[in-house]
Scaffold this motif. Structure first.
Motif, PDB file in Angstrom:
ATOM      1  N   MET A 108       0.844  -1.168   0.000  1.00 41.62           N
ATOM      2  CA  MET A 108       0.000   0.000   0.000  1.00 41.62           C
ATOM      3  C   MET A 108       0.890   1.231   0.000  1.00 41.62           C
ATOM      4  O   MET A 108       1.985   1.214   0.544  1.00 41.62           O
ATOM      5  CB  MET A 108      -0.889   0.007   1.227  1.00 41.62           C
ATOM      6  N   ALA A 109       0.404   2.300  -0.587  1.00 42.20           N
ATOM      7  CA  ALA A 109       1.145   3.554  -0.630  1.00 42.20           C
ATOM      8  C   ALA A 109       0.292   4.664  -0.033  1.00 42.20           C
ATOM      9  O   ALA A 109      -0.929   4.665  -0.158  1.00 42.20           O
ATOM     10  CB  ALA A 109       1.511   3.903  -2.069  1.00 42.20           C
ATOM     11  N   THR A 110       0.964   5.601   0.635  1.00 45.47           N
ATOM     12  CA  THR A 110       0.291   6.769   1.182  1.00 45.47           C
ATOM     13  C   THR A 110       1.310   7.859   1.444  1.00 45.47           C
ATOM     14  O   THR A 110       2.506   7.674   1.223  1.00 45.47           O
ATOM     15  CB  THR A 110      -0.508   6.424   2.454  1.00 45.47           C
ATOM     16  N   SER A 111       0.831   8.985   1.940  1.00 47.02           N
ATOM     17  CA  SER A 111       1.704  10.113   2.256  1.00 47.02           C
ATOM     18  C   SER A 111       2.245   9.992   3.674  1.00 47.02           C
ATOM     19  O   SER A 111       1.499   9.650   4.593  1.00 47.02           O
ATOM     20  CB  SER A 111       0.925  11.429   2.157  1.00 47.02           C
ATOM     21  N   PRO A 112       3.526  10.307   3.864  1.00 41.52           N
ATOM     22  CA  PRO A 112       4.091  10.253   5.218  1.00 41.52           C
ATOM     23  C   PRO A 112       3.551  11.380   6.088  1.00 41.52           C
ATOM     24  O   PRO A 112       3.262  12.476   5.594  1.00 41.52           O
ATOM     25  CB  PRO A 112       5.594  10.417   4.980  1.00 41.52           C
ATOM     26  N   GLY A 113       3.361  11.084   7.364  1.00 39.01           N
ATOM     27  CA  GLY A 113       2.910  12.098   8.299  1.00 39.01           C
ATOM     28  C   GLY A 113       1.455  12.470   8.151  1.00 39.01           C
ATOM     29  O   GLY A 113       0.996  13.472   8.684  1.00 39.01           O
ATOM     30  N   SER A 114       0.684  11.670   7.433  1.00 32.09           N
ATOM     31  CA  SER A 114      -0.719  11.981   7.174  1.00 32.09           C
ATOM     32  C   SER A 114      -1.642  11.161   8.064  1.00 32.09           C
ATOM     33  O   SER A 114      -1.228  10.199   8.713  1.00 32.09           O
ATOM     34  CB  SER A 114      -1.055  11.691   5.706  1.00 32.09           C
ATOM     35  N   THR A 115      -2.903  11.532   8.067  1.00 34.01           N
ATOM     36  CA  THR A 115      -3.932  10.742   8.740  1.00 34.01           C
ATOM     37  C   THR A 115      -3.962   9.339   8.157  1.00 34.01           C
ATOM     38  O   THR A 115      -4.177   8.360   8.868  1.00 34.01           O
ATOM     39  CB  THR A 115      -5.311  11.406   8.566  1.00 34.01           C
ATOM     40  N   PHE A 116      -3.712   9.246   6.852  1.00 31.56           N
ATOM     41  CA  PHE A 116      -3.749   7.956   6.175  1.00 31.56           C
ATOM     42  C   PHE A 116      -2.651   7.037   6.697  1.00 31.56           C
ATOM     43  O   PHE A 116      -2.858   5.845   6.865  1.00 31.56           O
ATOM     44  CB  PHE A 116      -3.642   8.156   4.661  1.00 31.56           C
ATOM     45  N   GLN A 117      -1.481   7.594   6.977  1.00 33.67           N
ATOM     46  CA  GLN A 117      -0.399   6.802   7.566  1.00 33.67           C
ATOM     47  C   GLN A 117      -0.840   6.247   8.916  1.00 33.67           C
ATOM     48  O   GLN A 117      -0.649   5.074   9.201  1.00 33.67           O
ATOM     49  CB  GLN A 117       0.862   7.646   7.745  1.00 33.67           C
ATOM     50  N   GLN A 118      -1.447   7.085   9.729  1.00 34.06           N
ATOM     51  CA  GLN A 118      -1.889   6.663  11.046  1.00 34.06           C
ATOM     52  C   GLN A 118      -2.931   5.547  10.952  1.00 34.06           C
ATOM     53  O   GLN A 118      -2.864   4.559  11.675  1.00 34.06           O
ATOM     54  CB  GLN A 118      -2.456   7.858  11.807  1.00 34.06           C
ATOM     55  N   ILE A 119      -3.882   5.689  10.049  1.00 32.82           N
ATOM     56  CA  ILE A 119      -4.924   4.664   9.873  1.00 32.82           C
ATOM     57  C   ILE A 119      -4.290   3.332   9.465  1.00 32.82           C
ATOM     58  O   ILE A 119      -4.630   2.273  10.005  1.00 32.82           O
ATOM     59  CB  ILE A 119      -5.974   5.116   8.836  1.00 32.82           C
ATOM     60  N   LEU A 120      -3.366   3.380   8.510  1.00 31.01           N
ATOM     61  CA  LEU A 120      -2.718   2.147   8.048  1.00 31.01           C
ATOM     62  C   LEU A 120      -1.863   1.516   9.135  1.00 31.01           C
ATOM     63  O   LEU A 120      -1.881   0.294   9.316  1.00 31.01           O
ATOM     64  CB  LEU A 120      -1.884   2.422   6.795  1.00 31.01           C
ATOM     65  N   GLU A 121      -1.122   2.331   9.857  1.00 30.03           N
ATOM     66  CA  GLU A 121      -0.282   1.790  10.935  1.00 30.03           C
ATOM     67  C   GLU A 121      -1.149   1.165  12.031  1.00 30.03           C
ATOM     68  O   GLU A 121      -0.844   0.095  12.538  1.00 30.03           O
ATOM     69  CB  GLU A 121       0.612   2.886  11.521  1.00 30.03           C
ATOM     70  N   ASN A 122      -2.232   1.834  12.392  1.00 28.28           N
ATOM     71  CA  ASN A 122      -3.115   1.325  13.443  1.00 28.28           C
ATOM     72  C   ASN A 122      -3.845   0.051  13.021  1.00 28.28           C
ATOM     73  O   ASN A 122      -4.179  -0.779  13.866  1.00 28.28           O
ATOM     74  CB  ASN A 122      -4.151   2.384  13.840  1.00 28.28           C
ATOM     75  N   GLY A 123      -4.098  -0.123  11.732  1.00 27.24           N
ATOM     76  CA  GLY A 123      -4.849  -1.281  11.265  1.00 27.24           C
ATOM     77  C   GLY A 123      -4.021  -2.485  10.876  1.00 27.24           C
ATOM     78  O   GLY A 123      -4.559  -3.560  10.616  1.00 27.24           O
ATOM     79  N   ARG A 124      -2.715  -2.319  10.859  1.00 29.48           N
ATOM     80  CA  ARG A 124      -1.840  -3.398  10.379  1.00 29.48           C
ATOM     81  C   ARG A 124      -2.031  -4.707  11.156  1.00 29.48           C
ATOM     82  O   ARG A 124      -2.058  -5.780  10.570  1.00 29.48           O
ATOM     83  CB  ARG A 124      -0.378  -2.953  10.464  1.00 29.48           C
ATOM     84  N   ASP A 125      -2.207  -4.633  12.456  1.00 26.62           N
ATOM     85  CA  ASP A 125      -2.353  -5.845  13.274  1.00 26.62           C
ATOM     86  C   ASP A 125      -3.681  -6.563  13.040  1.00 26.62           C
ATOM     87  O   ASP A 125      -3.824  -7.731  13.384  1.00 26.62           O
ATOM     88  CB  ASP A 125      -2.199  -5.510  14.759  1.00 26.62           C
ATOM     89  N   ASN A 126      -4.648  -5.879  12.455  1.00 21.48           N
ATOM     90  CA  ASN A 126      -5.936  -6.513  12.175  1.00 21.48           C
ATOM     91  C   ASN A 126      -5.784  -7.676  11.196  1.00 21.48           C
ATOM     92  O   ASN A 126      -6.546  -8.644  11.257  1.00 21.48           O
ATOM     93  CB  ASN A 126      -6.936  -5.501  11.614  1.00 21.48           C
ATOM     94  N   CYS A 127      -4.828  -7.573  10.297  1.00 16.60           N
ATOM     95  CA  CYS A 127      -4.605  -8.656   9.338  1.00 16.60           C
ATOM     96  C   CYS A 127      -4.161  -9.928  10.060  1.00 16.60           C
ATOM     97  O   CYS A 127      -4.692 -11.013   9.812  1.00 16.60           O
ATOM     98  CB  CYS A 127      -3.556  -8.253   8.304  1.00 16.60           C
ATOM     99  N   ALA A 128      -3.184  -9.783  10.953  1.00 12.91           N
ATOM    100  CA  ALA A 128      -2.694 -10.945  11.706  1.00 12.91           C
ATOM    101  C   ALA A 128      -3.807 -11.540  12.555  1.00 12.91           C
ATOM    102  O   ALA A 128      -3.944 -12.761  12.652  1.00 12.91           O
ATOM    103  CB  ALA A 128      -1.502 -10.545  12.572  1.00 12.91           C
TER     104      ALA A 128
END
Length: 131
Positions: free
Chosen positions: A1-21
């Motif tokens: 996945m690609a997104t902008s650094p320091g954005s809300t989108f980065q935070q959402i992706l980082e926070n959701g990463r463990d949901n996959c596992a």
């Protein structure tokens, strides 16, 4: 996945990463780009599977960049102007947007960019938060 650094989108992706596992799936990886050109190149050459970012720009880009499509909107974030407290520019901006809404030009602008469902019914100074 690609997104902008320091954005809300980065935070959402980082926070959701463990949901996959937690769902028994492999976690996704995130690549950060300050510009969209490498993201579109990555999508074209298969180095990037998904661009996660602002709905309005993604809808427009997907409509104009071959072999891409807009999948869906994840959430809605209000967008607005910020001025110095008490600035007369705030009233002028609100009034200008409301004039565009009243004349129908606002709807035409949204239509030109393919985002007619993203409009507001009225512009306000310090509206209540919808988050």
């Amino acid at each position: 996945m690609a997104t902008s650094p320091g954005s809300t989108f980065q935070q959402i992706l980082e926070n959701g990463r463990d949901n996959c596992a937690a769902a028994g799936r492999k976690p996704y990886t995130v690549q950060y780009f300050a510009d969209t050109a490498p993201i579109w190149l990555g999508l074209a050459n298969g180095k990037i599977d998904i661009d996660f970012g602002p709905t309005l720009s993604l809808k427009y880009d997907a409509a104009h960049i071959p072999h891409t499509k807009f999948l869906s909107q994840f959430s809605s974030t209000p967008v607005g102007f910020v001025t110095a407290k008490g600035s007369p520019i705030a009233t002028a901006l609100r009034d200008a947007v409301n004039k565009l809404i009243a004349s129908g030009d606002y709807a035409k602008i949204l239509g030109k960019w393919g985002v007619t469902d993203s409009g507001i019914p009225q512009s306000a100074i310090n509206p209540p938060s919808s988050l």
